[in-house]
Write a protein that holds these residues in place. Structure first.
Motif, PDB file in Angstrom:
ATOM      1  N   LEU A  29       0.836  -1.202   0.000  1.00 26.13           N
ATOM      2  CA  LEU A  29       0.000   0.000   0.000  1.00 26.13           C
ATOM      3  C   LEU A  29       0.873   1.255   0.000  1.00 26.13           C
ATOM      4  O   LEU A  29       0.589   2.209  -0.726  1.00 26.13           O
ATOM      5  N   ARG A  30       1.943   1.228   0.775  1.00 21.12           N
ATOM      6  CA  ARG A  30       2.869   2.371   0.795  1.00 21.12           C
ATOM      7  C   ARG A  30       3.477   2.606  -0.583  1.00 21.12           C
ATOM      8  O   ARG A  30       3.573   3.745  -1.057  1.00 21.12           O
ATOM      9  N   LEU A  31       3.899   1.521  -1.255  1.00 15.32           N
ATOM     10  CA  LEU A  31       4.452   1.638  -2.603  1.00 15.32           C
ATOM     11  C   LEU A  31       3.412   2.177  -3.574  1.00 15.32           C
ATOM     12  O   LEU A  31       3.721   3.002  -4.435  1.00 15.32           O
ATOM     13  N   LEU A  32       2.183   1.714  -3.442  1.00 12.67           N
ATOM     14  CA  LEU A  32       1.108   2.188  -4.308  1.00 12.67           C
ATOM     15  C   LEU A  32       0.831   3.672  -4.072  1.00 12.67           C
ATOM     16  O   LEU A  32       0.635   4.436  -5.019  1.00 12.67           O
ATOM     17  N   GLU A  33       0.852   4.086  -2.812  1.00 15.24           N
ATOM     18  CA  GLU A  33       0.659   5.507  -2.495  1.00 15.24           C
ATOM     19  C   GLU A  33       1.798   6.348  -3.063  1.00 15.24           C
ATOM     20  O   GLU A  33       1.563   7.438  -3.585  1.00 15.24           O
ATOM     21  N   ASP A  34       3.037   5.834  -2.978  1.00 10.49           N
ATOM     22  CA  ASP A  34       4.183   6.547  -3.555  1.00 10.49           C
ATOM     23  C   ASP A  34       4.034   6.685  -5.068  1.00 10.49           C
ATOM     24  O   ASP A  34       4.327   7.737  -5.634  1.00 10.49           O
ATOM     25  N   LEU A  35       3.575   5.625  -5.719  1.00 11.05           N
ATOM     26  CA  LEU A  35       3.350   5.681  -7.160  1.00 11.05           C
ATOM     27  C   LEU A  35       2.288   6.722  -7.499  1.00 11.05           C
ATOM     28  O   LEU A  35       2.466   7.526  -8.411  1.00 11.05           O
ATOM     29  N   ALA A  36       1.190   6.704  -6.746  1.00  6.83           N
ATOM     30  CA  ALA A  36       0.119   7.671  -6.981  1.00  6.83           C
ATOM     31  C   ALA A  36       0.630   9.096  -6.798  1.00  6.83           C
ATOM     32  O   ALA A  36       0.321   9.988  -7.606  1.00  6.83           O
TER      33      ALA A  36
ATOM     34  N   SER B  52       3.756  10.126  -7.134  1.00  9.11           N
ATOM     35  CA  SER B  52       4.713  10.463  -8.192  1.00  9.11           C
ATOM     36  C   SER B  52       4.020  10.740  -9.519  1.00  9.11           C
ATOM     37  O   SER B  52       4.494  11.535 -10.317  1.00  9.11           O
ATOM     38  N   LYS B  53       2.876  10.078  -9.745  1.00  5.43           N
ATOM     39  CA  LYS B  53       2.118  10.286 -10.984  1.00  5.43           C
ATOM     40  C   LYS B  53       1.033  11.347 -10.796  1.00  5.43           C
ATOM     41  O   LYS B  53       0.300  11.646 -11.730  1.00  5.43           O
ATOM     42  N   ASN B  54       0.934  11.875  -9.575  1.00  2.00           N
ATOM     43  CA  ASN B  54      -0.062  12.890  -9.243  1.00  2.00           C
ATOM     44  C   ASN B  54      -1.478  12.404  -9.583  1.00  2.00           C
ATOM     45  O   ASN B  54      -2.243  13.090 -10.261  1.00  2.00           O
ATOM     46  N   CYS B  55      -1.785  11.181  -9.124  1.00  4.81           N
ATOM     47  CA  CYS B  55      -3.099  10.611  -9.393  1.00  4.81           C
ATOM     48  C   CYS B  55      -3.629   9.928  -8.131  1.00  4.81           C
ATOM     49  O   CYS B  55      -2.955   9.878  -7.106  1.00  4.81           O
ATOM     50  N   SER B  56      -4.831   9.408  -8.237  1.00  3.95           N
ATOM     51  CA  SER B  56      -5.449   8.731  -7.094  1.00  3.95           C
ATOM     52  C   SER B  56      -4.927   7.299  -6.984  1.00  3.95           C
ATOM     53  O   SER B  56      -4.270   6.787  -7.901  1.00  3.95           O
ATOM     54  N   LEU B  57      -5.227   6.639  -5.877  1.00  4.69           N
ATOM     55  CA  LEU B  57      -4.829   5.241  -5.706  1.00  4.69           C
ATOM     56  C   LEU B  57      -5.474   4.369  -6.770  1.00  4.69           C
ATOM     57  O   LEU B  57      -4.836   3.473  -7.317  1.00  4.69           O
ATOM     58  N   GLY B  58      -6.735   4.630  -7.071  1.00  5.77           N
ATOM     59  CA  GLY B  58      -7.437   3.861  -8.102  1.00  5.77           C
ATOM     60  C   GLY B  58      -6.772   3.997  -9.457  1.00  5.77           C
ATOM     61  O   GLY B  58      -6.612   3.016 -10.185  1.00  5.77           O
ATOM     62  N   GLU B  59      -6.373   5.200  -9.792  1.00  7.57           N
ATOM     63  CA  GLU B  59      -5.688   5.429 -11.070  1.00  7.57           C
ATOM     64  C   GLU B  59      -4.329   4.731 -11.084  1.00  7.57           C
ATOM     65  O   GLU B  59      -3.915   4.196 -12.113  1.00  7.57           O
ATOM     66  N   ALA B  60      -3.648   4.725  -9.951  1.00  5.38           N
ATOM     67  CA  ALA B  60      -2.354   4.045  -9.861  1.00  5.38           C
ATOM     68  C   ALA B  60      -2.532   2.540 -10.075  1.00  5.38           C
ATOM     69  O   ALA B  60      -1.726   1.910 -10.763  1.00  5.38           O
ATOM     70  N   VAL B  61      -3.582   1.970  -9.507  1.00 10.70           N
ATOM     71  CA  VAL B  61      -3.869   0.546  -9.710  1.00 10.70           C
ATOM     72  C   VAL B  61      -4.143   0.283 -11.186  1.00 10.70           C
ATOM     73  O   VAL B  61      -3.635  -0.683 -11.762  1.00 10.70           O
TER      74      VAL B  61
END
Length: 47
Positions: free
Chosen positions: A18-25, A27-36
């Motif tokens: 979850l932490r990695l997913l939040e970091d990705l979101a 860095s991409k300036n998007c929501s968690l759903g968009e990162a997924v």
């Protein structure tokens, strides 16, 4: 986070994932759903 997003993702992922997913979101300036969605799209390209 958008109020319409499903937040149950955290129940399926370990805290580290979850932490990695939040970091990705972030860095991409998007929501968690968009990162997924980005990750799923990328994984489909690798198949």
């Amino acid at each position: 986070m958008n109020e319409n997003e499903i937040v149950e993702i955290s129940l399926l992922l370990s805290k580290a994932h979850l932490r990695l997913l939040e970091d990705l979101a972030d860095s991409k300036n998007c929501s968690l759903g968009e990162a997924v969605r980005l990750l799923l799209k990328q994984s489909n390209k690798l198949k």
